[in-house]
Design a protein around this motif. Structure first.
Motif, mmCIF file in Angstrom:
data_model
loop_
_atom_site.group_PDB
_atom_site.id
_atom_site.type_symbol
_atom_site.label_atom_id
_atom_site.label_comp_id
_atom_site.label_asym_id
_atom_site.label_seq_id
_atom_site.Cartn_x
_atom_site.Cartn_y
_atom_site.Cartn_z
ATOM 1 N N UNK A 157 0.843 -1.203 0.000
ATOM 2 C CA UNK A 157 0.000 0.000 0.000
ATOM 3 C C UNK A 157 0.874 1.249 0.000
ATOM 4 N N UNK A 158 2.008 1.150 0.704
ATOM 5 C CA UNK A 158 2.880 2.320 0.865
ATOM 6 C C UNK A 158 3.951 2.408 -0.226
ATOM 7 N N UNK A 159 3.857 1.538 -1.232
ATOM 8 C CA UNK A 159 4.902 1.457 -2.271
ATOM 9 C C UNK A 159 4.987 2.734 -3.103
ATOM 10 N N UNK A 160 6.210 3.126 -3.421
ATOM 11 C CA UNK A 160 6.410 4.326 -4.257
ATOM 12 C C UNK A 160 6.905 3.993 -5.647
ATOM 13 N N UNK A 161 7.572 2.849 -5.804
ATOM 14 C CA UNK A 161 8.068 2.477 -7.133
ATOM 15 C C UNK A 161 8.055 0.950 -7.237
ATOM 16 N N UNK A 162 7.484 0.410 -8.324
ATOM 17 C CA UNK A 162 7.274 -1.035 -8.363
ATOM 18 C C UNK A 162 8.354 -1.812 -9.104
ATOM 19 N N UNK A 163 9.337 -1.108 -9.664
ATOM 20 C CA UNK A 163 10.449 -1.799 -10.322
ATOM 21 C C UNK A 163 11.759 -1.240 -9.791
ATOM 22 N N UNK A 164 12.804 -2.065 -9.713
ATOM 23 C CA UNK A 164 14.069 -1.559 -9.147
ATOM 24 C C UNK A 164 14.695 -0.498 -10.052
ATOM 25 N N UNK A 165 15.313 0.535 -9.432
ATOM 26 C CA UNK A 165 15.943 1.596 -10.227
ATOM 27 C C UNK A 165 17.124 1.095 -11.068
ATOM 28 N N UNK A 166 17.820 0.044 -10.598
ATOM 29 C CA UNK A 166 18.906 -0.529 -11.400
ATOM 30 C C UNK A 166 18.680 -2.030 -11.524
ATOM 31 N N UNK A 167 19.056 -2.576 -12.659
ATOM 32 C CA UNK A 167 18.937 -4.026 -12.867
ATOM 33 C C UNK A 167 19.774 -4.432 -14.066
ATOM 34 N N UNK A 168 20.072 -5.730 -14.138
ATOM 35 C CA UNK A 168 20.770 -6.261 -15.311
ATOM 36 C C UNK A 168 19.767 -6.838 -16.301
ATOM 37 N N UNK A 169 18.776 -7.505 -15.748
ATOM 38 C CA UNK A 169 17.681 -7.980 -16.594
ATOM 39 C C UNK A 169 16.381 -7.705 -15.851
ATOM 40 N N UNK A 170 15.336 -7.415 -16.598
ATOM 41 C CA UNK A 170 14.054 -7.098 -15.969
ATOM 42 C C UNK A 170 12.990 -8.076 -16.449
ATOM 43 N N UNK A 171 12.308 -8.678 -15.480
ATOM 44 C CA UNK A 171 11.243 -9.616 -15.815
ATOM 45 C C UNK A 171 9.921 -8.864 -15.816
#
Lengths: 143, 282
Positions: free
Chosen positions: B115-129
């Protein structure tokens, strides 16, 4: 507890400026309230959040921090760091129930005995104006 | 989605890109727990979905040498970035398999931390699912919990927190589960001076929660793990959320977003006198 409210105030005063300013206020006999217990610290940048928290839990009604004016810090920029930290300490304490009037960071130079008396008087009057002791005192929390 | 998680983790372990992969697995009773695997063959056991609430950055040995693969949600990813900002981990040490998190539920109800989430994907990644039907987003969640406190007069705020902190059993689960609480020696363990009394009593409990909140100001990534792991339901997150908003409004800084940022209390600007007002006496 209104006019007879005699608050305990902790003063954390920088050795290079406000502490000397307090001395000057004293030697030039400028009147100001006697509520503050002065503690000499090396720099306003030395003020850890523990100093504020411990003061309040051990019975302070207010904490006054005195540092060198911006650009005049004896250690170049300790007061700039202090300003950021203090702003956050104050926000947190305000949020949990310590009135903002109970906390201040002021700049007073060694030559400003009159200014020292003025800001300490204003601060003390502000705390007195709350007409109640701080809610964070250990004795109050555990009574 | 789960197929690409298993495939990627297996590939990284198989070709030696990483020494270990941290993700989730399902136990026989159906519950989901964090897991660390070292063999490519074990990647088939990885799962992702409801129940995968833990912040996996808490399972990374910050001083270690191993190269680690991580399955990271938005909140976990922000913790990684904040640790990079603080110089606690090198980007090269981790391989990040990011997930676009759909928000996790328990018994059909969205988790409070989500409920308190501000961003649902990581700011850095090597691969994104990718997750079917879920786009990466950023948002400002409701701050009703903070506003509810701020609507009270000061003595009532203190009484409210005193009664909430009174339940605390000082297990320090909130500290130990927090990916950003990594001091080798916590202030609660220091004796000279002993700032925080060990005894469980109203004043020392209050003190502990104040210093915890202060120490995380400008660092907390609001993953909500402190709240989730508290055995007695102390409202910890509200303090962190309050401080996060203060840091953002004062310094324009949001922790765990920009890896190139400087920690907010390790820098200053000369023209910040407004920080002392209102409330300054002069």
């Amino acid at each position: 507890m209104s006019s007879d409210y005699d608050p305990t105030i902790v003063g954390l005063l920088c050795n290079w400026c406000t502490y000397a300013g307090a001395d000057l206020a004293g030697t030039t006999r400028i009147k100001h309230p006697q509520n503050m217990r002065a503690i000499r610290i090396p720099c306003s940048g030395r003020v850890s959040p523990h100093f504020l928290f411990t003061s309040f839990f051990q019975g302070a009604d207010g904490v006054f921090i005195g540092g060198c004016h911006p650009a005049d810090c004896h250690y170049t920029n300790g007061n700039y760091y202090a300003r950021r930290r203090f702003a956050l300490m104050k926000s947190l304490l305000d949020f949990v129930g310590v009135e903002p009037e109970r906390m201040a960071l002021e700049w007073v130079s060694a030559s400003e005995g009159d200014r020292f008396a003025e800001v300490v008087t204003k601060f003390t009057e502000g705390v007195k104006g709350l007409r109640r002791p701080s809610a964070l005192k250990r004795d109050g929390l555990e009574s | 989605m789960i197929d690409s998680i298993r495939e990627t983790a297996g590939r990284w372990l198989g070709d030696g890109t990483i020494d270990a992969f941290v993700g989730f697995r399902r136990r026989e009773d159906g519950s989901v727990v964090p897991t660390r695997i070292r063999k490519a063959a074990d990647a088939r056991r990885l799962v992702f979905g409801d129940g995968c609430v833990h912040n996996l950055m808490s399972y990374v040995d910050l001083g270690g040498e191993e190269k680690i693969g991580l399955l990271l949600k938005g909140c976990d990813g922000r913790a990684l970035v904040q640790l990079m900002i603080e110089g606690e981990i090198e980007r090269e040490r981790v391989k990040v398999l990011g997930v676009v998190c759909p928000g996790l539920s328990s018994d059909g109800v969205l988790e409070p931390k989500c409920e308190a989430c501000r961003v649902n994907a990581p700011p850095v990644y090597d691969e994104l699912v990718a997750t079917d039907g879920v786009e990466p987003w950023e948002r400002e969640p409701s701050l009703d919990d903070v506003a509810a406190i701020e609507s009270k007069p000061h003595p009532d705020r203190a009484a409210h927190f005193a009664s909430e902190f009174d339940r605390c059993v000082r297990c320090y689960a909130c500290r130990d589960v927090c990916p950003l609480c990594y001091c080798e020696e916590c202030v609660t363990e220091k004796a000279r001076p002993q700032w925080v009394e060990e005894t469980i009593k109203p004043s020392s409990n209050f003190y502990w929660h104040l210093i915890r909140a202060y120490h995380l100001a400008g660092r907390c990534v609001e993953c909500g793990e402190c709240d989730r792991s508290c055995p007695v339901g102390v409202p910890l997150k509200v303090l962190n959320r309050k401080m996060a908003r203060e840091v953002e409004s004062m310094f324009g800084y949001v922790p765990g977003v920009d890896p190139e940022a400087t920690p907010v209390l390790l820098e200053f600007k000369e023209d910040e006198e407004h920080l002392l007002c209102p409330g300054g006496v002069t």
